[in-house]
Write a protein that holds these residues in place. Structure first.
Motif, PDB file in Angstrom:
ATOM      1  N   LEU A 292     -17.316  -3.145  10.202  1.00 45.28           N
ATOM      2  CA  LEU A 292     -18.264  -2.234   9.325  1.00 45.28           C
ATOM      3  C   LEU A 292     -18.375  -0.559  10.743  1.00 45.28           C
ATOM      4  CD1 LEU A 292     -20.629  -3.995   7.503  1.00 45.28           C
ATOM      5  CD2 LEU A 292     -18.397  -2.766   6.619  1.00 45.28           C
ATOM      6  N   ALA A 293     -18.743  -1.258  11.416  1.00 45.80           N
ATOM      7  CA  ALA A 293     -19.609  -0.314  12.833  1.00 45.80           C
ATOM      8  C   ALA A 293     -17.764   0.929  12.832  1.00 45.80           C
ATOM      9  CB  ALA A 293     -19.796  -0.924  13.997  1.00 45.80           C
ATOM     10  N   ARG A 294     -16.486   0.525  13.203  1.00 42.17           N
ATOM     11  CA  ARG A 294     -15.474   0.991  12.738  1.00 42.17           C
ATOM     12  C   ARG A 294     -15.483   2.443  11.889  1.00 42.17           C
ATOM     13  NH1 ARG A 294     -10.965   3.139  15.379  1.00 42.17           N
ATOM     14  NH2 ARG A 294      -9.842   3.524  14.730  1.00 42.17           N
ATOM     15  N   LEU A 295     -16.000   1.857  10.452  1.00 39.20           N
ATOM     16  CA  LEU A 295     -15.311   2.172   9.163  1.00 39.20           C
ATOM     17  C   LEU A 295     -16.928   3.055   9.749  1.00 39.20           C
ATOM     18  CD1 LEU A 295     -14.511   2.836   6.152  1.00 39.20           C
ATOM     19  CD2 LEU A 295     -16.491   0.808   5.675  1.00 39.20           C
ATOM     20  N   HIS A 296     -17.945   2.955  10.074  1.00 35.18           N
ATOM     21  CA  HIS A 296     -19.434   4.565  10.492  1.00 35.18           C
ATOM     22  C   HIS A 296     -18.665   5.406  11.126  1.00 35.18           C
ATOM     23  CE1 HIS A 296     -22.516   5.715  11.491  1.00 35.18           C
ATOM     24  NE2 HIS A 296     -22.440   5.424  10.728  1.00 35.18           N
ATOM     25  N   THR A 297     -18.239   5.343  11.981  1.00 36.65           N
ATOM     26  CA  THR A 297     -17.853   6.235  13.341  1.00 36.65           C
ATOM     27  C   THR A 297     -16.274   6.613  12.756  1.00 36.65           C
ATOM     28  OG1 THR A 297     -16.780   3.983  15.045  1.00 36.65           O
ATOM     29  CG2 THR A 297     -18.890   4.705  14.503  1.00 36.65           C
ATOM     30  N   ALA A 298     -15.124   5.981  12.795  1.00 33.90           N
ATOM     31  CA  ALA A 298     -13.822   6.610  12.333  1.00 33.90           C
ATOM     32  C   ALA A 298     -14.038   7.000  10.712  1.00 33.90           C
ATOM     33  CB  ALA A 298     -13.042   5.872  12.682  1.00 33.90           C
ATOM     34  N   ASN A 299     -14.948   6.719  10.140  1.00 28.93           N
ATOM     35  CA  ASN A 299     -14.148   7.447   8.682  1.00 28.93           C
ATOM     36  C   ASN A 299     -15.603   7.671   7.918  1.00 28.93           C
ATOM     37  OD1 ASN A 299     -11.246   5.742   9.289  1.00 28.93           O
ATOM     38  ND2 ASN A 299     -10.773   8.256   8.991  1.00 28.93           N
ATOM     39  N   GLY A 300     -16.912   7.998   7.987  1.00 29.91           N
ATOM     40  CA  GLY A 300     -17.877   7.450   8.266  1.00 29.91           C
ATOM     41  C   GLY A 300     -18.193   9.353   7.070  1.00 29.91           C
ATOM     42  N   TRP A 301     -19.869   8.942   6.378  1.00 28.29           N
ATOM     43  CA  TRP A 301     -20.315   9.874   6.273  1.00 28.29           C
ATOM     44  C   TRP A 301     -20.102  11.639   7.910  1.00 28.29           C
ATOM     45  CZ3 TRP A 301     -22.741   5.648   6.048  1.00 28.29           C
ATOM     46  CH2 TRP A 301     -23.002   5.335   5.008  1.00 28.29           C
ATOM     47  N   THR A 302     -19.570  11.365   8.494  1.00 29.44           N
ATOM     48  CA  THR A 302     -19.309  12.171   9.245  1.00 29.44           C
ATOM     49  C   THR A 302     -18.244  12.555   9.163  1.00 29.44           C
ATOM     50  OG1 THR A 302     -21.113  10.618  10.736  1.00 29.44           O
ATOM     51  CG2 THR A 302     -20.231  12.839  11.557  1.00 29.44           C
ATOM     52  N   TRP A 303     -17.171  11.999   9.308  1.00 32.09           N
ATOM     53  CA  TRP A 303     -15.906  12.527   9.147  1.00 32.09           C
ATOM     54  C   TRP A 303     -16.055  13.000   7.971  1.00 32.09           C
ATOM     55  CZ3 TRP A 303     -12.400  10.998   5.849  1.00 32.09           C
ATOM     56  CH2 TRP A 303     -10.669  12.005   5.875  1.00 32.09           C
ATOM     57  N   LEU A 304     -16.557  12.788   6.862  1.00 31.48           N
ATOM     58  CA  LEU A 304     -16.168  13.499   5.644  1.00 31.48           C
ATOM     59  C   LEU A 304     -16.462  15.205   5.216  1.00 31.48           C
ATOM     60  CD1 LEU A 304     -15.478  12.234   2.868  1.00 31.48           C
ATOM     61  CD2 LEU A 304     -17.399  11.435   2.304  1.00 31.48           C
ATOM     62  N   ASP A 305     -17.964  14.763   5.794  1.00 34.23           N
ATOM     63  CA  ASP A 305     -18.722  15.906   6.368  1.00 34.23           C
ATOM     64  C   ASP A 305     -17.169  17.114   6.569  1.00 34.23           C
ATOM     65  OD1 ASP A 305     -20.311  15.211   5.112  1.00 34.23           O
ATOM     66  OD2 ASP A 305     -21.806  15.364   6.896  1.00 34.23           O
ATOM     67  N   ALA A 306     -17.183  16.471   8.341  1.00 35.35           N
ATOM     68  CA  ALA A 306     -16.054  17.030   9.194  1.00 35.35           C
ATOM     69  C   ALA A 306     -14.394  17.886   8.193  1.00 35.35           C
ATOM     70  CB  ALA A 306     -16.084  16.490  10.518  1.00 35.35           C
ATOM     71  N   TRP A 307     -14.327  16.662   7.444  1.00 32.23           N
ATOM     72  CA  TRP A 307     -12.825  17.110   7.169  1.00 32.23           C
ATOM     73  C   TRP A 307     -12.236  17.526   6.173  1.00 32.23           C
ATOM     74  CZ3 TRP A 307      -9.923  18.304  11.248  1.00 32.23           C
ATOM     75  CH2 TRP A 307     -10.784  17.340  12.943  1.00 32.23           C
ATOM     76  N   VAL A 308     -13.306  16.893   4.862  1.00 30.61           N
ATOM     77  CA  VAL A 308     -13.150  17.116   3.907  1.00 30.61           C
ATOM     78  C   VAL A 308     -13.860  18.022   3.455  1.00 30.61           C
ATOM     79  CG1 VAL A 308     -12.663  15.620   1.166  1.00 30.61           C
ATOM     80  CG2 VAL A 308     -12.648  14.290   3.520  1.00 30.61           C
ATOM     81  N   ARG A 309     -12.636  19.304   1.947  1.00 31.50           N
ATOM     82  CA  ARG A 309     -12.823  20.592   1.747  1.00 31.50           C
ATOM     83  C   ARG A 309     -12.821  20.854   0.363  1.00 31.50           C
ATOM     84  NH1 ARG A 309     -16.851  20.970   5.495  1.00 31.50           N
ATOM     85  NH2 ARG A 309     -17.528  22.165   6.790  1.00 31.50           N
ATOM     86  N   ASN A 310     -13.542  21.093  -0.797  1.00 32.45           N
ATOM     87  CA  ASN A 310     -13.200  21.116  -2.168  1.00 32.45           C
ATOM     88  C   ASN A 310     -12.054  20.157  -2.728  1.00 32.45           C
ATOM     89  OD1 ASN A 310     -14.944  23.462  -1.449  1.00 32.45           O
ATOM     90  ND2 ASN A 310     -12.676  24.269  -0.269  1.00 32.45           N
ATOM     91  N   GLY A 311     -12.288  18.882  -1.763  1.00 32.79           N
ATOM     92  CA  GLY A 311     -11.520  17.972  -2.881  1.00 32.79           C
ATOM     93  C   GLY A 311      -9.913  17.714  -1.591  1.00 32.79           C
TER      94      GLY A 311
END
Length: 582
Positions: A292-311
């Motif tokens: 779970l820690a891996r999911l959180h740090t590598a592809n968690g909310w922070t990742w989503l904010d940083a890399w996904v824009r407008n779908g």
DNA sequence: AGTTGCTGCGCG
DNA sequence: AAAGCGCGCAGCAACT
């Protein structure tokens, strides 16, 4: 028809040369049809439909081959302005191949490149191939204009560099077949550079709300920045209790190791596979925590904010980023999208994701490279490993797979190592092929992919270790040599598989463009991962896209190997969601 | 406080 | 101590 471009990517001082060819050994003074210099600075950069994109769009109607220093400097901004191009020649990527290819090693071009790496401590490539100055997004005030103009290739330099590369190819070798292969590689690499820019521009369709749902299911609600999500917090509490370590930070390998030792769990590291050996009650929650820690740090909310824009997830691909010819990526870990979150990759309404991968690409490439007809027979099976298993591993597919992977990676110990003699007896040609690549690498020689991409020379360490005197030093030298042997052994297979994949991709792009030009519905390439492509297509275009994918795979095989009795099947899945692809 | 290297794990 | 290949990235550890 050739066009040369010399300008800064902002469009200033665009120079265009139209000629019936470019300087080459057979045509040293091409007839110049027209020459223009356009000063094409948009007044509203990024908004104006005039300026550079308009000029380029106009010229594109003549279907030129754009020759530029680096695709990455030009093409993204053109795509942003809505201008797609058909073909190009990327001097930087091509130059890097030609500077090291065994096929051109005897040419002045490669010798100059080698001399420069010897003379220069910084191992800088030829000047024209140097990366451009960093992006000037802070405004011109902070730039050193002198430095910039010094690094920016001029029209004359581009012409000279192109001519030098053409000459290197022309004299590649007396073997015309090799010259053709090298030319194919350069074309595929340049096409790859365009595809990378186009895929980055398109992006992977990414549904943020689906991603957030996955995170919520596994981790609980989104925590405040810097805090552990609820499920991780709960597991931490449990671990502290079970390991009698009230202040334990499970993210610290050192603390964790000490806590495990205090509780009689004698591990040498905190890696998953080693922890799994133990049956202590703390192990299960610990493994759950790590997952779970891996999911959180590598592809968690922070990742989503940083890399996904407008779908869309829009990673940057680095063509030629791996010496074997594979692509690398920068930002967002684009080539490591974990299975856990692939459910967030979802087609738009009225669209499908077509996910295709070349089944067991590397062993099939090995069969073709080695022309091992016995193994080719086994590879007629859709499942190559099953075919191999049926012929000598007592039908044990897992064993057959392990043996074959071991042969390509250079396994010497463990089960894979023990299986090697059996594999070598049945398939002497295939095993002999990779063995020969390993011996060459150990001896400091370079090896070369099918289309002509060569491995780098041995490391400084390898050279130094060659002068060993003591028995101790000799053992060290042998170890370094074997390590290089495993690298070159794998290089011939991985590199040739990358050759195949580059051709597959380029051929697929051509077909998708042709469909579009026909006025038919067509899909869009949105993702590429070594031996897998993803096309995002309207429902009505799915069938024709699948056909294009399969045709492109066949074309790639023939381009690399001609008509040989080895299959390169692709498995295709048409899905709404990426997690249903495999 | 910022840089570099290591550990661990995701992908092929 | 040796170890099947190729990558990127986060966070910790060890430094300047």
């Amino acid at each position: 028809m050739f066009l040369l471009l010399a300008a800064h990517p902002d469009g200033s001082a665009l120079q265009e040369l139209t000629a019936d060819g470019l300087p080459s050994p057979g045509n040293p003074h091409p007839r110049i049809i027209s020459r223009t210099a356009a000063t094409a600075v948009p007044e509203n950069p990024g908004q104006s439909p005039t300026g550079l994109p308009a000029v380029v769009r106009e010229l594109e109607q003549r279907r030129p081959r754009w020759i530029w220093h680096r695709t990455q400097d030009w093409y993204p901004a053109l795509l942003e302005a809505g201008v797609e191009l058909e073909r190009c020649y990327d001097l930087s990527l091509s130059g890097a191949i030609l500077a090291h290819s065994e096929f051109t090693a005897h040419t002045p071009y490669a010798q100059r490149a080698e001399k420069m790496t010897q003379d220069d401590d910084l191992q800088q490539p030829p000047r024209v191939l140097q990366p451009p100055p960093p992006p000037a997004d802070q405004g011109a005030l902070f730039d050193d204009p002198g430095l910039q103009s010094d690094l920016r290739p001029t029209l004359g330099e581009l012409r000279a560099e192109y001519a030098a590369q053409q000459e290197a190819v022309a004299h590649a070798t007396t073997d015309g077949n090799r010259r053709q292969r090298l030319q194919l590689l350069l074309a595929a690499e340049s096409a790859g550079a365009m595809i990378a820019a186009e895929m980055q521009h398109a992006g992977v369709p990414w549904r943020e709300e689906l991603h957030e749902q996955i995170l919520a299911d596994h981790l609980g609600p989104r925590p405040p920045a810097g805090h552990r999500p609820a499920k991780l917090e709960a597991l931490t509490t449990e671990l502290r209790r079970l390991l009698h370590s009230p202040a334990l930070n499970p993210d610290s390998p050192q603390e964790l190791m000490r806590a495990l030792h205090r509780n009689g769990i004698e591990v040498k590291s905190t890696r998953q596979w080693e922890l799994k050996e133990s049956t202590h009650p703390a192990i299960e929650p610990l493994l759950a925590y790590k997952k779970l820690a891996r999911l959180h740090t590598a592809n968690g909310w922070t990742w989503l904010d940083a890399w996904v824009r407008n779908g869309r997830f829009q990673p940057e691909y680095v063509v030629g980023g791996v010496v074997s010819g594979r692509w690398a990526s920068r930002g967002g870990g684009a080539l490591q999208i974990p299975r856990q979150i692939r459910g967030a990759v979802h087609a738009d309404p009225g669209h499908k994701l077509i996910v295709a991968d070349a089944s067991q690409l590397e062993p099939r490439v090995l069969v073709a490279l080695a022309q091992d007809s016995t193994m080719a027979e086994a590879a007629r099976d859709q499942d190559l490993y099953a075919g191999i298993a049926a012929k000598g591993f007592g039908g044990d597919r897992a064993k057959a797979k392990m043996a074959l992977l071991g042969a390509m990676y250079g396994a010497t110990s463990g089960e894979a190592g023990r299986l090697m003699p059996q594999l070598a007896r049945t398939y002497p040609r295939a095993v002999g092929f990779v063995e020969q690549a390993a011996r060459a690498g150990e001896a400091g020689k370079t090896v070369t992919s099918r289309l002509g991409r060569s491995s780098p020379p041995p490391s400084e360490r390898w050279f130094r270790s060659q002068q060993s005197t003591s028995a101790e030093e000799q053992r060290r030298a042998d170890s370094i040599a074997r390590s290089r042997g495993r690298f070159t052994r794998n290089f011939v297979v991985q590199g040739s598989a990358a050759d195949w994949a580059a051709c597959w991709l380029a051929e697929l792009r051509r077909r998708l463009r042709a469909l579009r030009a026909d006025g038919s519905a067509s899909g869009e390439l949105v993702f590429f991962l070594h031996d897998e492509v993803m096309v995002h297509a309207p429902d009505g275009a799915v069938e024709s896209c699948i056909q294009a994918i399969e045709d492109a795979a066949n074309a790639a095989k023939e381009l690399l190997f001609g008509r040989i009795p080895v299959e390169f099947p692709v498995s295709v899945a048409v899905v709404d969601s990426y997690d249903n692809a495999k």
